[in-house]
Design a protein around this motif. Structure first.
Motif, PDB file in Angstrom:
ATOM      1  N   CYS A  28     -31.052  56.946  28.661  1.00 25.78           N
ATOM      2  CA  CYS A  28     -30.146  56.491  27.603  1.00 25.78           C
ATOM      3  C   CYS A  28     -30.342  55.007  27.302  1.00 25.78           C
ATOM      4  O   CYS A  28     -30.463  54.603  26.136  1.00 25.78           O
ATOM      5  CB  CYS A  28     -28.697  56.733  28.017  1.00 25.78           C
ATOM      6  N   ILE A  29     -30.366  54.193  28.345  1.00 27.78           N
ATOM      7  CA  ILE A  29     -30.492  52.742  28.151  1.00 27.78           C
ATOM      8  C   ILE A  29     -31.801  52.393  27.450  1.00 27.78           C
ATOM      9  O   ILE A  29     -31.822  51.636  26.472  1.00 27.78           O
ATOM     10  CB  ILE A  29     -30.401  52.017  29.510  1.00 27.78           C
ATOM     11  N   ALA A  30     -32.910  52.960  27.936  1.00 27.36           N
ATOM     12  CA  ALA A  30     -34.215  52.615  27.371  1.00 27.36           C
ATOM     13  C   ALA A  30     -34.395  53.189  25.968  1.00 27.36           C
ATOM     14  O   ALA A  30     -34.785  52.470  25.032  1.00 27.36           O
ATOM     15  CB  ALA A  30     -35.323  53.113  28.297  1.00 27.36           C
ATOM     16  N   ALA A  31     -34.115  54.468  25.797  1.00 32.36           N
ATOM     17  CA  ALA A  31     -34.371  55.123  24.510  1.00 32.36           C
ATOM     18  C   ALA A  31     -33.495  54.562  23.401  1.00 32.36           C
ATOM     19  O   ALA A  31     -33.965  54.328  22.276  1.00 32.36           O
ATOM     20  CB  ALA A  31     -34.172  56.630  24.638  1.00 32.36           C
ATOM     21  N   LYS A  32     -32.216  54.318  23.697  1.00 37.33           N
ATOM     22  CA  LYS A  32     -31.311  53.820  22.662  1.00 37.33           C
ATOM     23  C   LYS A  32     -31.591  52.366  22.307  1.00 37.33           C
ATOM     24  O   LYS A  32     -31.222  51.917  21.224  1.00 37.33           O
ATOM     25  CB  LYS A  32     -29.857  53.977  23.120  1.00 37.33           C
ATOM     26  N   THR A  33     -32.237  51.620  23.195  1.00 34.93           N
ATOM     27  CA  THR A  33     -32.654  50.258  22.868  1.00 34.93           C
ATOM     28  C   THR A  33     -33.895  50.289  21.986  1.00 34.93           C
ATOM     29  O   THR A  33     -33.986  49.561  20.996  1.00 34.93           O
ATOM     30  CB  THR A  33     -32.932  49.452  24.148  1.00 34.93           C
ATOM     31  N   ILE A  34     -34.860  51.121  22.344  1.00 33.57           N
ATOM     32  CA  ILE A  34     -36.103  51.223  21.559  1.00 33.57           C
ATOM     33  C   ILE A  34     -35.835  51.832  20.187  1.00 33.57           C
ATOM     34  O   ILE A  34     -36.372  51.376  19.163  1.00 33.57           O
ATOM     35  CB  ILE A  34     -37.133  52.077  22.325  1.00 33.57           C
ATOM     36  N   LYS A  35     -34.973  52.842  20.147  1.00 33.38           N
ATOM     37  CA  LYS A  35     -34.730  53.604  18.913  1.00 33.38           C
ATOM     38  C   LYS A  35     -33.236  53.926  18.845  1.00 33.38           C
ATOM     39  O   LYS A  35     -32.806  54.999  19.286  1.00 33.38           O
ATOM     40  CB  LYS A  35     -35.581  54.880  18.930  1.00 33.38           C
ATOM     41  N   PRO A  36     -32.426  53.041  18.294  1.00 36.12           N
ATOM     42  CA  PRO A  36     -30.970  53.198  18.363  1.00 36.12           C
ATOM     43  C   PRO A  36     -30.422  54.483  17.763  1.00 36.12           C
ATOM     44  O   PRO A  36     -29.350  54.941  18.167  1.00 36.12           O
ATOM     45  CB  PRO A  36     -30.457  51.978  17.580  1.00 36.12           C
ATOM     46  N   ASP A  37     -31.139  55.088  16.806  1.00 37.23           N
ATOM     47  CA  ASP A  37     -30.613  56.303  16.170  1.00 37.23           C
ATOM     48  C   ASP A  37     -30.997  57.588  16.910  1.00 37.23           C
ATOM     49  O   ASP A  37     -30.593  58.679  16.505  1.00 37.23           O
ATOM     50  CB  ASP A  37     -31.078  56.398  14.712  1.00 37.23           C
TER      51      ASP A  37
END
Length: 282
Positions: A192-201
């Motif tokens: 969650c932390i990594a993916a939502k930072t790289i691609k917020p949507d």
């Protein structure tokens, strides 16, 4: 993101730099049959090909190497595990030339116990209750001054597991959703932390055995579990824990989708059969 819980995307990137020389960048598999069954384009990140046989190697190694940086004279490491984290920590400690003790419930599969011993760790068997594990770990910590590295509720473990998402979005940058299985939540919260930072949507959906009650938790913002940890009656022996962690749960509340996919044993077996027979992934 999620700095209030003590884990940030910077921590994930530092973890990736720390562990990259020693782990596999696992492949992505696709299946036209799976796409047709689901009506979507699917990509499978094969962490079963990771060191020690699971994603757990990422978090365990990051925690061990970080521990050595902070405490150069650490005597050794200890954990409790139903098998996968124990194998991963044993492997990580072997790489770091550290003594390792793994507390394992007696009913854990022999293949996992043998693998832990095979990596050179000491294995201590305990009773079936979560309190049995904690008491055995506490004794090792007190007697030998070993550092405890738990399976999921640990900031360096979470950061290490988050490296999966960094790799995955490099390999398949156009993803619009990630589905993640869960036990205590170390992998799902790190992703969650990594993916939502790289691609917020991007959307992160959690997949769990029946009876998890995580959707109730995510929708109400409160932990629905009271008392000591409990185990689910599920064929998925690596994700039997009902509760998520005190560090991981707030991350999931903030970043994961509220809809949780709870799967019955019959559905899990059907998925396993498809993976074995059609995708040839074991």
């Amino acid at each position: 993101m999620a700095a209030s819980c003590g884990v940030t995307f910077v921590d994930v990137l530092k973890a990736l730099e720390r562990i990259s020389p020693f782990i596999h960048k696992t492949p992505i598999f696709t299946s036209e049959q799976a796409n047709r069954k689901c009506g979507r384009q699917l990509f499978f990140k094969c962490e079963n090909f990771q060191k020690s046989g699971s994603f757990k190697a990422r978090g365990a190694l990051n925690a061990v190497l970080k521990c050595q940086q902070v405490k150069p004279n650490v005597n050794g490491v200890v954990t409790h595990s139903s098998g996968n984290h124990g194998q991963a920590l044993a492997w990580a400690a072997q790489r770091a030339n550290l003594p390792c003790c793994v507390v394992v419930p007696q009913m854990a599969p022999d293949v996992k116990k043998n693998a832990i011993r095979g990596y050179g760790a000491e294995l201590l068997e305990c009773g079936p209750k979560p309190s049995d594990r904690n008491e055995a770990c506490d004794k090792v910590q007190d007697d030998r001054n070993f550092e405890l590295i738990p399976p999921y509720d640990h900031v360096d473990v979470i950061a290490g597991q988050g490296t999966i998402a960094v790799e995955l979005l490099e390999q398949v940058p156009f993803l619009d959703a990630i589905l993640v299985p869960i036990s205590g939540g170390g992998m799902s919260s790190g992703i969650c932390i990594a993916a939502k930072t790289i691609k917020p949507d991007i959307k992160i959906f959690i997949v769990a055995p029946k009876g998890k009650r995580l959707e109730e938790c995510l929708r109400t913002g409160k932990r629905p579990w009271e008392g000591p940890p409990q185990y689910l009656d599920t064929i998925a022996d690596g994700i039997r824990l009902q509760q998520t962690g005190y560090i991981t749960t707030p991350i999931l509340m903030e970043l994961a989708e509220k809809d949780v996919f709870e799967m019955s044993d019959e559905e899990i077996i059907e998925g396993m059969k498809f993976s074995f027979e059609r995708m040839k992934v074991h």
